[in-house]
Design an enzyme around this catalytic site. Structure first.
Site, PDB file in Angstrom:
ATOM      1  N   ASP A   1      -0.226   5.333   0.985  1.00  0.00           N
ATOM      2  CA  ASP A   1      -0.738   6.198   1.793  1.00  0.00           C
ATOM      3  C   ASP A   1      -0.290   5.243   3.648  1.00  0.00           C
ATOM      4  O   ASP A   1      -1.113   4.590   3.567  1.00  0.00           O
ATOM      5  CB  ASP A   1      -1.693   6.651   1.984  1.00  0.00           C
ATOM      6  CG  ASP A   1      -1.885   8.158   0.458  1.00  0.00           C
ATOM      7  OD1 ASP A   1      -1.083   8.799   0.306  1.00  0.00           O
ATOM      8  OD2 ASP A   1      -2.215   7.416  -0.848  1.00  0.00           O
TER       9      ASP A   1
ATOM     10  N   ASP B   1      -1.483  -0.808   6.002  1.00  0.00           N
ATOM     11  CA  ASP B   1      -1.539  -0.198   7.417  1.00  0.00           C
ATOM     12  C   ASP B   1      -3.151  -0.317   7.139  1.00  0.00           C
ATOM     13  O   ASP B   1      -3.573   0.341   8.901  1.00  0.00           O
ATOM     14  CB  ASP B   1      -1.277   1.548   7.677  1.00  0.00           C
ATOM     15  CG  ASP B   1      -2.384   1.984   6.567  1.00  0.00           C
ATOM     16  OD1 ASP B   1      -3.027   1.920   4.913  1.00  0.00           O
ATOM     17  OD2 ASP B   1      -2.347   3.322   7.054  1.00  0.00           O
TER      18      ASP B   1
ATOM     19  N   ASP C   1       0.320  -1.035   0.166  1.00  0.00           N
ATOM     20  CA  ASP C   1       0.059  -0.053   0.097  1.00  0.00           C
ATOM     21  C   ASP C   1       0.831   1.402   0.003  1.00  0.00           C
ATOM     22  O   ASP C   1       1.636   1.264   0.235  1.00  0.00           O
ATOM     23  CB  ASP C   1      -0.804  -0.272   1.494  1.00  0.00           C
ATOM     24  CG  ASP C   1      -1.715   1.336   1.361  1.00  0.00           C
ATOM     25  OD1 ASP C   1      -2.371   1.478   0.403  1.00  0.00           O
ATOM     26  OD2 ASP C   1      -1.596   1.493   2.451  1.00  0.00           O
TER      27      ASP C   1
END
Length: 291
Positions: free
Chosen positions: A65, A225, A63
């Site tokens: 961001d 995240d 991922d």
């Protein structure tokens, strides 16, 4: 004749009992002031692994961001630039941080909700266009890689893993960010939020990546995240590792369904090894027998 020094011994030479009470209190306060503060207790997250460890894999999907890059500062600048254009005051970075993860349309909707309520279709288009204009002007002012990111990517490449970036961020921002932060050369594939008909938590971006690399879905590991990364991986049927320092829309990570929590990218290599999964090996054996 004695010197003044002998008649008036310095405070350094006096015993603690001879020191005035207020002097002893001052020393105590000074000592307290410089004493290091106790470190906050580290949260221990419990993963729910559904795959044997270390996971055999060939492709790692990362991922953007909150996993590779800390981008919330520039996103906040853009959000507040958009709000100012419509005559509204700024939002705190902590509030904007909790809005990141579902793509631009959702971010804009959440950022405007406190001021104008739910946006209609036309208002949403105008607000999104204004946000995109603002974000283009500050895209990499403060955005930077999290600690361990470059080290982790180097190690992954050295060990033979193939890498892809899978994000919900629009391509027009994803590609320049990867280039300007020096991350682009690590990835053979970039799947952005508008690259396909669906984005995370839908499994399509992960399935697309597996097909691109020509590997079984169980030979792919998603590293992210947030609950969206975890949900996409579970829906696709591949392992998922979660870093604890990202955004996750402000929600608690404890209880998140993932195979491992990792402190940083280098830590991921404790839980994965280069190789074919059992499903892939079985498929190869069946193909051999059939042939």
């Amino acid at each position: 004749m004695h010197s003044n020094e002998s008649q008036n011994p310095s405070i350094d030479g006096a015993s603690e009992a001879e020191m005035p009470e207020n002097a002893r209190q001052s020393d105590t306060l000074a000592a307290d002031a410089v004493a290091p503060a106790a470190e906050p207790k580290k949260i221990r997250y419990r993963a729910k692994p559904k795959f044997p460890m270390p996971v055999p894999a060939k492709v790692l999907l990362l991922d953007l961001d909150g996993t590779l890059l800390d981008t919330v500062g520039d996103i906040t600048t853009a959000v507040n630039g958009m709000r100012a254009a419509f005559g509204f005051g700024p939002l705190e970075m902590t509030a904007v941080r909790n809005m990141v993860g579902r793509g631009i349309a959702n971010l804009v909707s959440q950022a405007m909700k406190s001021s104008v309520g739910e946006l209609g279709a036309n208002s949403s288009k105008v607000a999104v266009a204004q946000f995109e204009k603002q974000y283009e002007s500050c895209l990499t002012e403060t955005s930077h890689a999290f600690p361990g990111v470059f080290e982790g990517l180097e190690l992954m490449k050295e060990k033979g893993f193939r890498l892809a970036c899978v994000t919900n961020k629009a391509e027009r921002f994803t590609l320049p960010l990867l280039e300007k932060t020096g991350l682009a050369p690590y990835f053979e594939l970039v799947v952005s939020g508008d690259s396909l008909a669906e984005k995370k938590p839908h499994p399509l971006p992960i399935e697309h990546a597996a097909k691109h690399f020509g590997v079984a879905i169980t030979e792919v590991v998603m590293i992210g995240d947030s609950m969206r990364d975890a949900a996409a991986a579970r829906a696709a049927g591949c392992p998922v590792f979660i870093v604890p320092y990202g955004y996750n829309e402000g929600q608690e990570l404890r209880g998140l369904d993932c195979d491992a929590f990792i402190d940083d990218l280098p830590s991921a290599l404790k839980h994965v090894r280069l190789g074919a999964s059992a499903d892939a090996e079985a498929a190869m054996e069946n193909a051999t027998v059939s042939g």
